[in-house]
Scaffold this motif. Structure first.
Motif, PDB file in Angstrom:
ATOM      1  N   TYR A  94      81.700  25.857  14.957  1.00 23.54           N
ATOM      2  CA  TYR A  94      81.509  24.554  15.819  1.00 23.54           C
ATOM      3  C   TYR A  94      80.699  24.102  15.561  1.00 23.54           C
ATOM      4  N   GLN A  95      79.440  24.102  14.708  1.00 24.99           N
ATOM      5  CA  GLN A  95      78.934  23.664  14.597  1.00 24.99           C
ATOM      6  C   GLN A  95      77.669  23.714  15.923  1.00 24.99           C
ATOM      7  N   ARG A  96      77.891  24.462  16.216  1.00 30.67           N
ATOM      8  CA  ARG A  96      77.291  25.114  17.620  1.00 30.67           C
ATOM      9  C   ARG A  96      76.208  26.118  17.339  1.00 30.67           C
ATOM     10  N   GLU A  97      74.604  25.526  18.226  1.00 27.68           N
ATOM     11  CA  GLU A  97      74.018  27.011  19.014  1.00 27.68           C
ATOM     12  C   GLU A  97      74.028  28.184  19.174  1.00 27.68           C
ATOM     13  N   ALA A  98      75.505  27.324  20.312  1.00 30.81           N
ATOM     14  CA  ALA A  98      75.384  28.307  21.680  1.00 30.81           C
ATOM     15  C   ALA A  98      76.907  27.848  22.066  1.00 30.81           C
ATOM     16  N   PHE A  99      77.650  28.444  22.270  1.00 33.77           N
ATOM     17  CA  PHE A  99      78.591  27.742  23.244  1.00 33.77           C
ATOM     18  C   PHE A  99      78.107  27.495  25.357  1.00 33.77           C
ATOM     19  N   GLY A 100      76.921  28.415  25.075  1.00 31.07           N
ATOM     20  CA  GLY A 100      76.140  27.444  26.409  1.00 31.07           C
ATOM     21  C   GLY A 100      75.353  28.812  26.397  1.00 31.07           C
ATOM     22  N   GLN A 101      74.909  29.052  27.982  1.00 21.77           N
ATOM     23  CA  GLN A 101      73.552  29.802  27.913  1.00 21.77           C
ATOM     24  C   GLN A 101      74.121  30.753  29.898  1.00 21.77           C
ATOM     25  N   VAL A 102      73.223  31.591  29.447  1.00 25.48           N
ATOM     26  CA  VAL A 102      73.727  32.539  30.622  1.00 25.48           C
ATOM     27  C   VAL A 102      72.519  32.378  31.804  1.00 25.48           C
ATOM     28  N   VAL A 103      72.294  32.299  32.569  1.00 26.55           N
ATOM     29  CA  VAL A 103      71.228  31.986  34.198  1.00 26.55           C
ATOM     30  C   VAL A 103      71.265  32.678  35.185  1.00 26.55           C
ATOM     31  N   VAL A 104      70.260  33.342  35.320  1.00 26.04           N
ATOM     32  CA  VAL A 104      70.423  34.600  37.388  1.00 26.04           C
ATOM     33  C   VAL A 104      71.002  33.752  37.944  1.00 26.04           C
ATOM     34  N   ALA A 105      71.404  33.659  38.583  1.00 27.70           N
ATOM     35  CA  ALA A 105      71.746  32.708  40.154  1.00 27.70           C
ATOM     36  C   ALA A 105      70.531  32.843  41.103  1.00 27.70           C
ATOM     37  N   ARG A 106      69.922  33.794  41.150  1.00 23.65           N
ATOM     38  CA  ARG A 106      68.830  33.532  41.501  1.00 23.65           C
ATOM     39  C   ARG A 106      66.882  33.173  40.615  1.00 23.65           C
ATOM     40  N   ASP A 107      67.254  32.158  39.793  1.00 19.05           N
ATOM     41  CA  ASP A 107      66.770  32.256  39.278  1.00 19.05           C
ATOM     42  C   ASP A 107      66.915  30.509  38.882  1.00 19.05           C
ATOM     43  N   PHE A 108      68.384  30.404  39.298  1.00 24.66           N
ATOM     44  CA  PHE A 108      69.082  29.006  38.715  1.00 24.66           C
ATOM     45  C   PHE A 108      68.621  27.909  40.471  1.00 24.66           C
ATOM     46  N   GLY A 109      68.626  29.382  41.190  1.00 24.66           N
ATOM     47  CA  GLY A 109      68.602  28.259  43.031  1.00 24.66           C
ATOM     48  C   GLY A 109      66.999  28.396  42.861  1.00 24.66           C
ATOM     49  N   GLU A 110      65.645  29.309  41.912  1.00 26.07           N
ATOM     50  CA  GLU A 110      64.540  28.735  42.583  1.00 26.07           C
ATOM     51  C   GLU A 110      64.248  27.099  42.062  1.00 26.07           C
ATOM     52  N   ALA A 111      65.170  27.045  40.860  1.00 28.54           N
ATOM     53  CA  ALA A 111      65.240  25.776  39.621  1.00 28.54           C
ATOM     54  C   ALA A 111      65.127  24.538  40.680  1.00 28.54           C
ATOM     55  N   LEU A 112      67.084  25.027  41.199  1.00 26.88           N
ATOM     56  CA  LEU A 112      67.542  23.625  42.050  1.00 26.88           C
ATOM     57  C   LEU A 112      66.218  23.197  43.538  1.00 26.88           C
TER      58      LEU A 112
END
Length: 407
Positions: A94-112
């Motif tokens: 589908y001309q994509r490198e990836a459908f999406g990304q997996v992120v650990v919720a804790r890491d995402f919380g720190e980024a937010l």
């Protein structure tokens, strides 16, 4: 007086605060966690971000704050225990490198949290909790809210109140908005595990009578595990020794990802769908899990909630461009929100609920239908394309930020 008051500092509430800051609004955020702490939702759960979600969070400056690598979902493998047929999707087709990304919720919380700390206009009330609504007896030009913090009780006022306070939303209850609930009959054990093979970008969903067992490719050489367990077996599985738990998961999942070597201690969550009867009330709107808590099969929940938030922010921006100083909580804004969210919400809910109910139903007569369905998805381009569009996060009228990673 705030333009917008958001109750709930989790994934959706924090993302909305960041999106609204771009508009120069006076925004308040009521958070249960103290400074330096993260809400309980930011734990070891594995979040699957669709491409549309990655685009939006990049445009908002959040993805750049992640301190640990994400895991790219380059391939998706779906099968069901006891049925023939399978679905294999490859992003390159589908001309994509990836459908999406997996992120650990804790890491995402720190980024937010790092991104929120950069917002000079945002007023954060923390730790604080919603205590109820106040009937001011005024003309309905704002909402008054009681919150309790370390100093006691205070009254906050806003043109628009946003309920982003989760599945058991206190704001939703105070607004008198009811819910419809469905228990799927199983719990989900969530942790990470390693196999004797390198993680290669493949995401697996193995469907069973007791719910899904899924492996998501993380960026730390582990897989994120979600393992469905029937309600009457939950306590017995909780009591298993680590090796016995691994053996159980291996026997359900099979060997397509290799031999399971080690797993972390799992967290356990009930699989329950909770849908609000309506999304808005006068000068109030529900979003994220407060509006709809759905089965995690297909990894749709946060992606849907983020699109809730971004749609609201986009509509407020459009209103303010059209009319300087436009009212964020005006009826036309809320009506437009309901209309814009209808197709995406209904299609996502239908997909998630239908897949969860059909694949966990042990009725023998359904087996050939399920097998035929898996076979059709794997062979028919039109069916496959619809599935891929959902996996990428493009359903219905998608917010503009979802289509481009540019700020």
């Amino acid at each position: 007086m705030h333009d917008v008051l958001i109750v709930g500092g989790g994934l959706v509430g924090s993302s909305l605060a960041i999106a609204l800051d771009r508009l120069g609004l006076d925004v308040g955020l009521v958070e249960a966690s103290p400074p330096g702490g993260l809400p309980p939702v930011f734990d070891e759960r594995n979040l699957s971000f669709a491409e549309a979600t990655v685009n939006a969070l990049t445009a908002l400056g959040v993805m750049q704050k992640l301190r640990t690598p994400t895991g790219a979902i380059q391939r998706i493998h779906v099968s069901r225990q006891g049925d023939f047929g399978r679905v294999l999707l490859d992003a390159r087709q589908y001309q994509r490198e990836a459908f999406g990304q997996v992120v650990v919720a804790r890491d995402f919380g720190e980024a937010l949290e790092a991104r929120l700390a950069e917002l000079a206009r945002l007023v954060r009330y923390r730790p604080a909790r919603f205590a109820g609504l106040v009937d001011d007896g005024v003309d309905g030009s704002f909402r008054s809210v009681r919150v309790i913090d370390e100093s006691g009780e205070r009254i906050l006022r806003a043109r628009l109140l946003v309920a982003a306070d989760g599945t058991r939303s206190g704001v939703r209850e105070a607004l008198g908005i009811g819910t419809v609930e469905h228990d799927y009959g199983h719990h989900l054990f969530v942790t990470r595990l390693r196999t004797d093979r390198a993680v290669d970008g493949s995401a697996f969903e193995r469907l069973t009578d007791a719910g899904p067992t899924a492996l998501l490719p993380r960026g730390d050489r582990h897989y994120g595990l979600i393992h469905g367990v029937a309600n009457d077996e939950v306590e017995a599985v909780k009591a298993l020794a680590p090796d016995a738990f691994l053996q159980r998961v291996q026997s359900v999942f099979g060997w397509r990802a290799g031999r399971f070597i080690v797993a972390g201690a799992p967290s356990v969550y009930p699989a329950v769908r909770v849908l609000a009867d309506r999304l808005v009330a006068p000068r109030a709107v529900l979003m994220g899990n407060a509006a709809q808590t759905i089965h995690p099969i297909g990894a749709q929940g946060f992606n849907l909630g983020l699109r809730d938030a971004l749609t609201l922010a986009e509509l407020i921006e459009v209103a303010r461009v059209a009319h300087a100083g436009a009212d964020c909580g005006a009826p036309d804004v809320l009506d437009a929100y309901v209309a814009r969210r209808r197709e995406d919400r209904e299609r996502t809910l239908t997909f998630s609920d239908g897949l969860a109910r059909l694949t966990s139903n042990p009725a023998p007569l359904l087996r050939p239908l399920r097998s035929l369905g898996l076979f059709a998805i794997g062979r028919l381009p039109s069916v496959q394309s619809a599935l891929v569009g959902g996996a990428l996060g493009y359903r219905g009228d998608v917010p503009a930020l979802c289509r481009s990673a540019r700020p």
